[in-house]
Scaffold this motif. Structure first.
Motif, mmCIF file in Angstrom:
data_model
loop_
_atom_site.group_PDB
_atom_site.id
_atom_site.type_symbol
_atom_site.label_atom_id
_atom_site.label_comp_id
_atom_site.label_asym_id
_atom_site.label_seq_id
_atom_site.Cartn_x
_atom_site.Cartn_y
_atom_site.Cartn_z
ATOM 1 N N CYS A 160 0.918 -1.294 -0.158
ATOM 2 C CA CYS A 160 0.052 -0.064 0.087
ATOM 3 C C CYS A 160 0.888 1.104 0.031
ATOM 4 O O CYS A 160 2.058 1.414 0.656
ATOM 5 C CB CYS A 160 -0.982 0.098 1.399
ATOM 6 S SG CYS A 160 -2.211 -1.086 1.344
ATOM 7 N N THR A 161 0.607 2.220 -0.807
ATOM 8 C CA THR A 161 1.418 3.302 -0.787
ATOM 9 C C THR A 161 0.483 4.616 -0.415
ATOM 10 O O THR A 161 -0.671 4.749 -1.018
ATOM 11 C CB THR A 161 1.878 3.538 -2.275
ATOM 12 O OG1 THR A 161 2.463 2.469 -2.703
ATOM 13 C CG2 THR A 161 2.831 4.755 -2.342
ATOM 14 N N ILE A 162 0.890 5.409 0.268
ATOM 15 C CA ILE A 162 0.148 6.665 0.686
ATOM 16 C C ILE A 162 1.051 8.049 0.162
ATOM 17 O O ILE A 162 2.169 8.054 0.352
ATOM 18 C CB ILE A 162 0.273 6.850 2.382
ATOM 19 C CG1 ILE A 162 -0.132 5.528 3.202
ATOM 20 C CG2 ILE A 162 -0.411 8.034 2.749
ATOM 21 C CD1 ILE A 162 -1.683 5.002 2.698
ATOM 22 N N TRP A 163 0.241 8.525 -0.764
ATOM 23 C CA TRP A 163 0.864 9.814 -1.512
ATOM 24 C C TRP A 163 0.113 11.129 -0.716
ATOM 25 O O TRP A 163 -0.809 11.117 -0.505
ATOM 26 C CB TRP A 163 0.164 9.706 -2.829
ATOM 27 C CG TRP A 163 0.587 8.735 -3.784
ATOM 28 C CD1 TRP A 163 0.276 7.501 -3.931
ATOM 29 C CD2 TRP A 163 1.944 8.593 -4.551
ATOM 30 N NE1 TRP A 163 1.040 6.595 -4.769
ATOM 31 C CE2 TRP A 163 2.071 7.550 -5.060
ATOM 32 C CE3 TRP A 163 2.986 9.758 -4.651
ATOM 33 C CZ2 TRP A 163 3.197 7.010 -5.990
ATOM 34 C CZ3 TRP A 163 3.840 9.496 -5.724
ATOM 35 C CH2 TRP A 163 3.956 8.117 -6.256
ATOM 36 N N ASP A 164 1.265 11.915 -1.002
ATOM 37 C CA ASP A 164 0.967 13.475 -0.829
ATOM 38 C C ASP A 164 0.848 13.987 -2.272
ATOM 39 O O ASP A 164 1.910 14.136 -2.897
ATOM 40 C CB ASP A 164 1.964 14.196 0.227
ATOM 41 C CG ASP A 164 1.597 15.778 0.192
ATOM 42 O OD1 ASP A 164 0.937 16.227 -0.433
ATOM 43 O OD2 ASP A 164 2.229 16.104 1.233
ATOM 44 N N ILE A 165 -0.679 14.301 -2.497
ATOM 45 C CA ILE A 165 -0.754 14.553 -3.965
ATOM 46 C C ILE A 165 -0.303 15.998 -4.456
ATOM 47 O O ILE A 165 -0.097 16.353 -5.392
ATOM 48 C CB ILE A 165 -1.957 14.187 -4.561
ATOM 49 C CG1 ILE A 165 -3.343 14.888 -3.800
ATOM 50 C CG2 ILE A 165 -2.320 12.490 -4.466
ATOM 51 C CD1 ILE A 165 -4.383 15.193 -4.440
ATOM 52 N N GLU A 166 -0.318 16.677 -3.091
ATOM 53 C CA GLU A 166 -0.076 18.152 -3.550
ATOM 54 C C GLU A 166 1.505 18.141 -3.727
ATOM 55 O O GLU A 166 2.027 18.911 -4.473
ATOM 56 C CB GLU A 166 -0.305 19.147 -2.294
ATOM 57 C CG GLU A 166 -1.924 19.154 -2.178
ATOM 58 C CD GLU A 166 -2.204 19.831 -0.848
ATOM 59 O OE1 GLU A 166 -1.650 20.357 0.022
ATOM 60 O OE2 GLU A 166 -3.525 20.068 -0.667
ATOM 61 N N LYS A 167 2.295 17.573 -2.834
ATOM 62 C CA LYS A 167 3.782 17.626 -3.177
ATOM 63 C C LYS A 167 4.227 16.570 -4.102
ATOM 64 O O LYS A 167 5.235 16.585 -4.741
ATOM 65 C CB LYS A 167 4.355 16.944 -2.022
ATOM 66 C CG LYS A 167 4.421 18.196 -0.781
ATOM 67 C CD LYS A 167 5.475 17.946 0.294
ATOM 68 C CE LYS A 167 5.273 18.851 1.585
ATOM 69 N NZ LYS A 167 5.343 17.751 2.728
ATOM 70 N N GLU A 168 3.331 15.674 -4.680
ATOM 71 C CA GLU A 168 3.444 14.578 -5.693
ATOM 72 C C GLU A 168 4.523 13.656 -5.086
ATOM 73 O O GLU A 168 5.426 13.152 -6.005
ATOM 74 C CB GLU A 168 3.711 15.240 -7.158
ATOM 75 C CG GLU A 168 2.601 16.060 -7.616
ATOM 76 C CD GLU A 168 2.774 16.274 -9.061
ATOM 77 O OE1 GLU A 168 3.816 16.071 -9.682
ATOM 78 O OE2 GLU A 168 1.948 17.273 -9.550
ATOM 79 N N THR A 169 4.683 13.342 -3.723
ATOM 80 C CA THR A 169 5.701 12.483 -3.314
ATOM 81 C C THR A 169 4.951 11.510 -2.421
ATOM 82 O O THR A 169 3.948 11.554 -2.079
ATOM 83 C CB THR A 169 6.571 13.258 -2.370
ATOM 84 O OG1 THR A 169 5.700 13.789 -1.462
ATOM 85 C CG2 THR A 169 7.388 14.272 -2.986
ATOM 86 N N VAL A 170 5.779 10.036 -2.304
ATOM 87 C CA VAL A 170 5.269 9.128 -1.587
ATOM 88 C C VAL A 170 5.581 9.443 0.048
ATOM 89 O O VAL A 170 6.391 9.765 0.377
ATOM 90 C CB VAL A 170 6.023 7.880 -1.841
ATOM 91 C CG1 VAL A 170 5.654 6.892 -0.807
ATOM 92 C CG2 VAL A 170 5.731 7.330 -3.136
#
Length: 346
Positions: A160-170
């Motif tokens: 499972c991967t949790i993304w920070d979509i604002e920074k576009e980073t894992v």
């Protein structure tokens, strides 16, 4: 919900029937589907194709209240690589953020819907595999309502991967299960759960990534769990579906391993579950018996002779593969079967 269709009824009944069920026929088989939650976009949904080819399609459709037609805006229809396994609009009721739509297939993609010159643009393509431009296909994802910059994805590569979509980073990537992970659901800001081909439901807390809690394991070995719904109104409860099974298992996370209740009124495999967005004790289930059933679980603590019965049943024209309950308009449930999208007033 169980509107009849007697052609001899008078006009007022016909009008009543029309306002309970609206149908949209897509040019292809529908799989992924989701309600928009923005207050300024009532009755808007995204639907995606299931085509056995690389190019697939996503359409954004909306019910025109004045004439009862669900219409697709050709400017907001776009090509998508592979069939999306899931699609979700940004959980932003108050319209504070850009109008975004996310999809999962080979990668997680975030799309921006531009109303001014109507079109949909790819905002981010997020690849969780740092070592390769390829990745294990994504089976599902969930958008965190409490913290909308976070999206969690599940993959056949057991992670499972949790993304920070604002920074576009894992933010975090973890091996969640021993086998493919089929679904993921948020239960709060930093807590999520997942289900897998290994037959378990596991809960993770991002403050302690080394450990997970097994809430349930299917009784027969090697019975994959394929879907997970976490009750947003009462996070003690979640529901899961066993692959190729006609029953839905409802769990109380305070009492791991023992289901609180098993819903056993479907006559074929269950494909989807959705908790009511506005009531802690109602859930909708749908499956290959073409039925969408709504259940009242307020008595689930007490054993019911012969098992629980649904309080509402709707029969569609084919196997129901997808089901979504609108969080901003909780009187409406959407189902997808074959090439049809239907929205039903419940």
């Amino acid at each position: 919900m169980g509107a009849s269709s007697d052609p001899n009824q008078d006009g007022s009944d016909e009008q009543q029937k029309r306002s309970e069920i609206y149908t949209y026929e897509a040019p292809w088989h529908i799989y992924a589907m989701n309600w928009s939650v923005r207050r300024d976009k009532k009755y808007r949904l995204a639907i995606a194709s299931l085509l056995e080819q690389y190019p697939n399609r996503v359409e954004i459709v909306q019910l025109d209240d004045s004439n009862g037609e669900i219409r697709s805006d050709p400017n907001l229809s776009f090509e998508h690589p592979y069939p999306p396994t899931k699609t979700i609009f940004i959980p932003d009721k108050e319209c504070q953020k850009p109008d975004l739509l996310a999809t999962s297939s080979d990668f997680l993609r975030v799309w921006r819907i531009n109303d001014e010159q109507p079109r949909v643009e790819l905002k981010s393509l997020l690849n969780g595999n740092k070592n390769s431009e390829f990745c294990g296909p994504l089976t599902s994802f969930d958008w965190n309502e409490a913290e909308p910059r976070r999206i969690g994805t599940s993959s056949i590569d057991t992670t499972c991967t949790i993304w920070d979509i604002e920074k576009e980073t894992v933010d975090t990537q973890l091996i969640a299960h021993d086998k493919e992970v089929y679904d993921i659901a948020w239960g709060g800001v930093g807590v999520f759960a997942s289900v897998s081909a290994d037959g378990s439901v596991r809960v993770f807390d991002l403050r302690d990534k080394e450990h997970s809690t097994i809430i349930y394991e299917s009784s027969e070995p090697d019975t994959p769990l394929v879907r997970l719904g976490w009750n947003k109104q009462d996070p003690r409860y979640m529901a899961t579906i066993i692959m190729d099974s006609a029953k839905v298992v409802v769990l109380d996370i305070r009492f791991p391993t023992l289901p609180v209740v098993e819903l056993q009124r479907h006559h074929a495999s269950v494909n989807a579950v959705a908790w009511a967005p506005h009531s802690s004790c109602h859930i909708c289930t749908a499956g290959d018996d073409s039925q969408a059933l709504i259940w009242d679980l307020s008595s689930m603590g007490q054993p019911v002779e012969g098992g629980l019965d649904p309080i509402l049943a709707y029969t569609a024209g084919a196997e129901i593969e997808q089901l979504q309950w609108s969080s901003s308009q909780p009187d409406w449930v959407a189902i997808a079967f074959s090439t049809k999208l239907q929205i039903l007033r419940v």
